[in-house]
Scaffold this motif. Structure first.
Motif, PDB file in Angstrom:
ATOM      1  N   LEU A   1       0.821  -1.211   0.000  1.00  0.00           N
ATOM      2  CA  LEU A   1       0.000   0.000   0.000  1.00  0.00           C
ATOM      3  C   LEU A   1       0.855   1.261   0.000  1.00  0.00           C
ATOM      4  N   LEU A   2       1.932   1.248   0.766  1.00  0.00           N
ATOM      5  CA  LEU A   2       2.812   2.413   0.817  1.00  0.00           C
ATOM      6  C   LEU A   2       3.434   2.680  -0.553  1.00  0.00           C
ATOM      7  N   ASN A   3       3.904   1.645  -1.219  1.00  0.00           N
ATOM      8  CA  ASN A   3       4.508   1.830  -2.544  1.00  0.00           C
ATOM      9  C   ASN A   3       3.488   2.274  -3.580  1.00  0.00           C
ATOM     10  N   TYR A   4       2.252   1.776  -3.481  1.00  0.00           N
ATOM     11  CA  TYR A   4       1.177   2.233  -4.367  1.00  0.00           C
ATOM     12  C   TYR A   4       0.926   3.726  -4.128  1.00  0.00           C
ATOM     13  N   ALA A   5       0.796   4.126  -2.865  1.00  0.00           N
ATOM     14  CA  ALA A   5       0.556   5.534  -2.536  1.00  0.00           C
ATOM     15  C   ALA A   5       1.718   6.406  -3.007  1.00  0.00           C
ATOM     16  N   ARG A   6       2.942   5.929  -2.844  1.00  0.00           N
ATOM     17  CA  ARG A   6       4.117   6.675  -3.324  1.00  0.00           C
ATOM     18  C   ARG A   6       4.062   6.869  -4.833  1.00  0.00           C
ATOM     19  N   ASP A   7       3.727   5.810  -5.533  1.00  0.00           N
ATOM     20  CA  ASP A   7       3.659   5.858  -6.995  1.00  0.00           C
ATOM     21  C   ASP A   7       2.654   6.913  -7.449  1.00  0.00           C
TER      22      ASP A   7
ATOM     23  N   ASP B   1       6.469  12.750   4.116  1.00  0.00           N
ATOM     24  CA  ASP B   1       7.891  12.446   3.902  1.00  0.00           C
ATOM     25  C   ASP B   1       8.079  11.036   3.361  1.00  0.00           C
ATOM     26  N   LEU B   2       7.272  10.087   3.849  1.00  0.00           N
ATOM     27  CA  LEU B   2       7.351   8.712   3.347  1.00  0.00           C
ATOM     28  C   LEU B   2       6.918   8.643   1.880  1.00  0.00           C
ATOM     29  N   LEU B   3       5.928   9.456   1.520  1.00  0.00           N
ATOM     30  CA  LEU B   3       5.440   9.441   0.142  1.00  0.00           C
ATOM     31  C   LEU B   3       6.462   9.988  -0.842  1.00  0.00           C
ATOM     32  N   CYS B   4       7.368  10.807  -0.372  1.00  0.00           N
ATOM     33  CA  CYS B   4       8.392  11.404  -1.235  1.00  0.00           C
ATOM     34  C   CYS B   4       9.557  10.456  -1.513  1.00  0.00           C
ATOM     35  N   GLN B   5       9.667   9.388  -0.747  1.00  0.00           N
ATOM     36  CA  GLN B   5      10.751   8.428  -0.949  1.00  0.00           C
ATOM     37  C   GLN B   5      10.458   7.566  -2.176  1.00  0.00           C
ATOM     38  N   PRO B   6      11.489   7.032  -2.799  1.00  0.00           N
ATOM     39  CA  PRO B   6      11.288   6.217  -4.010  1.00  0.00           C
ATOM     40  C   PRO B   6      10.420   4.989  -3.738  1.00  0.00           C
TER      41      PRO B   6
ATOM     42  N   GLN C   1       3.718  10.601  -6.532  1.00  0.00           N
ATOM     43  CA  GLN C   1       4.835  11.120  -7.316  1.00  0.00           C
ATOM     44  C   GLN C   1       4.485  11.369  -8.786  1.00  0.00           C
ATOM     45  N   MET C   2       3.237  11.087  -9.183  1.00  0.00           N
ATOM     46  CA  MET C   2       2.804  11.391 -10.549  1.00  0.00           C
ATOM     47  C   MET C   2       2.669  12.903 -10.704  1.00  0.00           C
ATOM     48  N   ASP C   3       2.879  13.378 -11.925  1.00  0.00           N
ATOM     49  CA  ASP C   3       2.795  14.818 -12.205  1.00  0.00           C
ATOM     50  C   ASP C   3       1.472  15.407 -11.712  1.00  0.00           C
ATOM     51  N   GLY C   4       1.566  16.482 -10.938  1.00  0.00           N
ATOM     52  CA  GLY C   4       0.396  17.221 -10.488  1.00  0.00           C
ATOM     53  C   GLY C   4      -0.280  16.713  -9.230  1.00  0.00           C
ATOM     54  N   VAL C   5       0.007  15.491  -8.820  1.00  0.00           N
ATOM     55  CA  VAL C   5      -0.675  14.931  -7.652  1.00  0.00           C
ATOM     56  C   VAL C   5      -0.143  15.555  -6.366  1.00  0.00           C
ATOM     57  N   ARG C   6       1.148  15.581  -6.203  1.00  0.00           N
ATOM     58  CA  ARG C   6       1.772  16.135  -4.990  1.00  0.00           C
ATOM     59  C   ARG C   6       1.246  17.538  -4.697  1.00  0.00           C
ATOM     60  N   GLU C   7       1.123  18.344  -5.742  1.00  0.00           N
ATOM     61  CA  GLU C   7       0.684  19.727  -5.568  1.00  0.00           C
ATOM     62  C   GLU C   7      -0.775  19.831  -5.112  1.00  0.00           C
ATOM     63  N   SER C   8      -1.551  18.784  -5.346  1.00  0.00           N
ATOM     64  CA  SER C   8      -2.968  18.817  -4.965  1.00  0.00           C
ATOM     65  C   SER C   8      -3.226  18.211  -3.587  1.00  0.00           C
ATOM     66  N   CYS C   9      -2.180  17.742  -2.932  1.00  0.00           N
ATOM     67  CA  CYS C   9      -2.317  17.110  -1.614  1.00  0.00           C
ATOM     68  C   CYS C   9      -1.752  18.031  -0.540  1.00  0.00           C
ATOM     69  N   ASP C  10      -2.622  18.622   0.238  1.00  0.00           N
ATOM     70  CA  ASP C  10      -2.210  19.544   1.295  1.00  0.00           C
ATOM     71  C   ASP C  10      -2.548  18.911   2.645  1.00  0.00           C
ATOM     72  N   MET C  11      -1.578  18.204   3.233  1.00  0.00           N
ATOM     73  CA  MET C  11      -1.833  17.471   4.461  1.00  0.00           C
ATOM     74  C   MET C  11      -2.247  18.388   5.611  1.00  0.00           C
ATOM     75  N   LYS C  12      -1.696  19.586   5.666  1.00  0.00           N
ATOM     76  CA  LYS C  12      -2.110  20.519   6.726  1.00  0.00           C
ATOM     77  C   LYS C  12      -3.598  20.840   6.601  1.00  0.00           C
ATOM     78  N   MET C  13      -4.069  21.049   5.393  1.00  0.00           N
ATOM     79  CA  MET C  13      -5.478  21.337   5.175  1.00  0.00           C
ATOM     80  C   MET C  13      -6.345  20.116   5.480  1.00  0.00           C
ATOM     81  N   ILE C  14      -5.898  18.954   5.048  1.00  0.00           N
ATOM     82  CA  ILE C  14      -6.636  17.715   5.307  1.00  0.00           C
ATOM     83  C   ILE C  14      -6.800  17.514   6.806  1.00  0.00           C
ATOM     84  N   LYS C  15      -5.711  17.641   7.536  1.00  0.00           N
ATOM     85  CA  LYS C  15      -5.769  17.441   8.985  1.00  0.00           C
ATOM     86  C   LYS C  15      -6.607  18.516   9.665  1.00  0.00           C
ATOM     87  N   ALA C  16      -6.453  19.758   9.253  1.00  0.00           N
ATOM     88  CA  ALA C  16      -7.237  20.840   9.846  1.00  0.00           C
ATOM     89  C   ALA C  16      -8.730  20.586   9.638  1.00  0.00           C
TER      90      ALA C  16
END
Length: 89
Positions: free
Chosen positions: A29-35, A76-81, A38-53
């Motif tokens: 699951l972690l490797n699927y989530a990382r994949d 940080d885990l999602l940013c790893q290969p 790390q796709m173009d545009g996905v990282r920029e649409s995920c705001d963990m601070k906003m999600i948690k708030a």
């Protein structure tokens, strides 16, 4: 599935007591989530601070004082290969 996985360890695990197994401790699951993350545009649409708030301040009956836990920084885990290329071998 991705939107659930990205929230699971930082929100659901703590907030809804779903702590029998985390995404961080489940390699497939972690490797699927990382994949996906790390796709173009996905990282920029995920705001963990906003999600948690949102989660920790929206349900007064579950979190009377709107305390937002610091968490383990799952992003940080999602940013790893990931190693999903090994699946096709």
């Amino acid at each position: 599935l991705f939107v659930t996985l990205i929230r699971f360890d930082e929100v659901y695990d703590v907030y809804f007591k779903t702590n029998t197994r985390s995404v961080a401790a489940t390699p497939a699951l972690l490797n699927y989530a990382r994949d996906i993350y790390q796709m173009d545009g996905v990282r920029e649409s995920c705001d963990m601070k906003m999600i948690k708030a949102h989660y920790y301040t929206s349900h007064v009956e579950l979190n009377k004082y709107s305390i937002i836990p610091r968490g383990d920084n799952f992003v940080d885990l999602l940013c790893q290969p990931h190693d999903r290329a090994n699946l096709s071998a």
